[in-house]
Write a protein that holds these residues in place. Structure first.
Motif, PDB file in Angstrom:
ATOM      1  N   ILE A   1      -4.242   9.221  -5.695  1.00  0.00           N
ATOM      2  CA  ILE A   1      -5.194   8.129  -6.598  1.00  0.00           C
ATOM      3  C   ILE A   1      -6.658   8.432  -6.241  1.00  0.00           C
ATOM      4  O   ILE A   1      -7.528   8.025  -6.811  1.00  0.00           O
TER       5      ILE A   1
ATOM      6  N   VAL B   1      -4.497  -4.485  -9.320  1.00  0.00           N
ATOM      7  CA  VAL B   1      -4.040  -3.286  -8.788  1.00  0.00           C
ATOM      8  C   VAL B   1      -3.144  -4.069  -7.721  1.00  0.00           C
ATOM      9  O   VAL B   1      -1.969  -3.446  -7.110  1.00  0.00           O
TER      10      VAL B   1
ATOM     11  N   VAL C   1      -3.185   0.374 -12.674  1.00  0.00           N
ATOM     12  CA  VAL C   1      -2.962   1.922 -12.920  1.00  0.00           C
ATOM     13  C   VAL C   1      -1.288   1.583 -13.121  1.00  0.00           C
ATOM     14  O   VAL C   1      -0.519   0.327 -13.130  1.00  0.00           O
TER      15      VAL C   1
ATOM     16  N   VAL D   1      -4.165   5.949 -14.668  1.00  0.00           N
ATOM     17  CA  VAL D   1      -5.629   5.919 -13.137  1.00  0.00           C
ATOM     18  C   VAL D   1      -6.769   5.685 -14.291  1.00  0.00           C
ATOM     19  O   VAL D   1      -7.158   5.957 -14.898  1.00  0.00           O
TER      20      VAL D   1
END
Lengths: 386, 386
Positions: B81, B266, B96, B4
């Motif tokens: 995350i 994302v 990601v 990430v």
């Protein structure tokens, strides 16, 4: 009617934006072809109620939306009040005012959780299994034995602990359930263990019922990563006859920016309460996350106004108890992770330190270390201050 | 491993934040009591891979997370995350990177939707029922008759039209299904109608199966207001053997702020594709919402890399077709609301204008109005430019 307050920064044409929302997030425009539906359209249009300029030059626009446009749940509400418009630029939702009967009432809330625990007039004390990942089910049971024997009211999984190979959810429940039963047999006390329930929606709902059938007495749900619609499904399910603890993970993604998204009070207060949560975790302003006392107060009041238990979290330790009692009163669950688990004399001492702090506190008056006899509380104050 | 990228603005100690994430969003800290679990903890810790300073003074920190910490879905991924950390302050997730087999593959995607429609090498054309609220089921059928006869490929409900009294979802499907059947009998053409499916999670899943059994040939889901876990449940359900169109409503709440939340690429690219969407709507950069060409390209590429149909939307009209063909190529669904429905000669002319635009376009070369004979396209260009 549903009323929503949007704040636009100085320099943004708030009147234009407000009109765009009132029309664009409801009916849109129509022409002569649909003249025969004119009345239906007018009934469904949003209306700009007011636009108020603030001292910093920003404007707060209040828009009223017809309740008939949505389904009484959170998802259709969010789609209407902020769906496409959220991508249009600058604007933050500060408040959402809903009809009294909008949404789902908690099955338990403050009264129901107190009743299950048979604990009346004091704050409840809650701990979090730590470390978050890597312990197995027996490790969890061992920790629970320590803290539950010391008088803890509630424990929860860390929110990032899902159904993982190292400690599958059903194994954790099985191992911990044994401890809960022993505590009850020995002391008559009920301790709640909020099991983190995870998985795609169909499995999560099925697994929740499975956990209830197998002795779970509370659930933890990461509402914002799984979806409000999942919380609503659990809250509405008569088989889920145990309290649901809502975790705020991911709230910052939609609330932390000053001029975008929604306020924490809306997401962690209004929406959680209307989606059927029994207790809602959120960052305490004394804690390790950047929250203001005012923001926290708004969340707390939104929750209590619907009978939902506020659970201030993150950075809570025994030293803040006198101030917490002054700020929060009794109807609150004090939730500590490291503030219990990392007590120098162990987790049981961490729990005892909290109860000593509650017993010895004069609300609003910090502890005087000189007057505290050697005790778990004293050790906690020496470590974390107070 | 799951990688990430987090961006921290200039002035933020990126190294400190990155370590906080790598440790705090995985195991947390531990002491001697858990020395026997040392290995399990180490296996689950995140690691800071790199920190790169950008020309504007911001830093991009890349953190690697063990895949074993999560369940292969989006919700547990987001909780890990960005769950608690999202509330910690300033930081935005830009990218990601997931293992190839992470998540759910679309059942249909580009190839499957083309196959259902029997349309090969050209962009598909999609319309939206407008006005959004206030039409009844028969009005919907009337509009569908117009646009489907004119050659439209796909139509969808407006995302704010739920299961409302004025036009219940099952009534809309019943009325429109008759039209779809007639079109098929008369022309052999399949037209997809993406029905907006709503409600709390349990009812939404049940209703989706009901709609499929009653002839629905596509679904529309507001993934971000109902939850990724709901999309995953639909995508994994063998009874839902129709394409799922994912709507981006509410994406701005988590993506619009420059320094908070996640990038649109994302949320609308990576996560939608891994949650099993067959086609994903997102704002086109020519359109009415403030999107950049680069942002749009990232979303498009994320989707195509998993075989998911990109659906650029909002402000699409026939005049942008030559540029859209140059920018997007053929594997795209051009989605127009008012750009079809508000054509001066009616919605059927709106559809014809799009197909004329596709036929007459030289990719990248704007139309020369002088060379366009009187036609629906010419009328559209006169209204919307191009």
């Amino acid at each position: 009617m549903i009323e929503v307050d949007y704040r636009f920064p100085a320099g943004i044409d708030a009147e234009k934006q407000a009109k765009t929302i009132a029309v664009g997030q409801t009916v849109g425009t129509w022409d002569a072809r649909f003249a025969h539906r004119e009345e239906a359209f007018r009934d469904r249009l949003g209306k700009v109620v007011s636009i108020k300029t603030q001292s910093d030059g920003s404007n707060i626009a209040t828009i009223a939306f017809p309740r008939a446009n949505v389904e009484g749940d959170i998802a259709s509400l969010l789609t209407m009040i902020f769906g496409k418009y959220s991508m249009a630029g600058v604007g933050k939702i500060l408040a959402v005012r809903l009809p009294e009967d909008y949404g789902i009432r908690p099955k338990f809330g403050i009264a129901g959780i107190r009743n299950r625990l048979q604990v009346g007039d004091r704050p409840l004390v809650m701990a979090i299994f730590k470390p978050a990942l890597g312990l197995n089910a027996e490790d969890h049971a061992g920790i629970l034995q320590e803290v539950a024997s010391a008088g803890l009211d509630i424990i929860k999984d860390d929110e990032i602990l899902g159904d993982l190979e190292v400690a599958p959810t059903s194994d954790r429940l099985r191992a911990c359930r044994r401890v809960l039963d022993t505590i009850y047999q020995e002391t008559g006390r009920t301790v709640l263990y909020a099991v983190n329930v995870t998985g795609r929606a169909d499995r999560l709902l099925e697994r929740s019922r499975y956990l209830v059938r197998n002795g779970a007495n509370a659930l933890l749900l990461n509402v914002l990563t799984y979806g409000f619609s999942v919380l609503e499904a659990l809250a509405a399910d008569p088989e889920i006859d145990i309290p649901i603890f809502a975790h705020p993970a991911f709230a910052g993604a939609m609330c932390a920016a000053p001029d975008f998204g929604l306020s924490y009070a809306v997401v962690l207060g209004t929406l959680m309460a209307r989606a059927g949560a029994d207790a809602v975790l959120y960052p305490a302003h004394y804690g390790s996350l950047p929250f203001s006392a005012a923001e926290e107060a708004q969340i707390r009041e939104e929750l209590r106004s619907r009978g939902v238990f506020p659970v201030p979290s993150a950075g809570i330790h025994p030293g803040i108890v006198p101030q917490a009692l002054a700020d929060y009163g009794n109807d609150v669950i004090l939730n500590a992770g490291t503030g219990i688990m990392d007590h120098p004399d162990g987790a049981a001492a961490g729990v005892r330190a909290f109860f000593e702090a509650i017993d010895l506190s004069t609300p609003g008056q910090p502890f005087n270390l000189d007057r505290i006899p050697p005790s778990p509380l004293r050790v906690a104050l020496e470590k974390w201050g107070g």
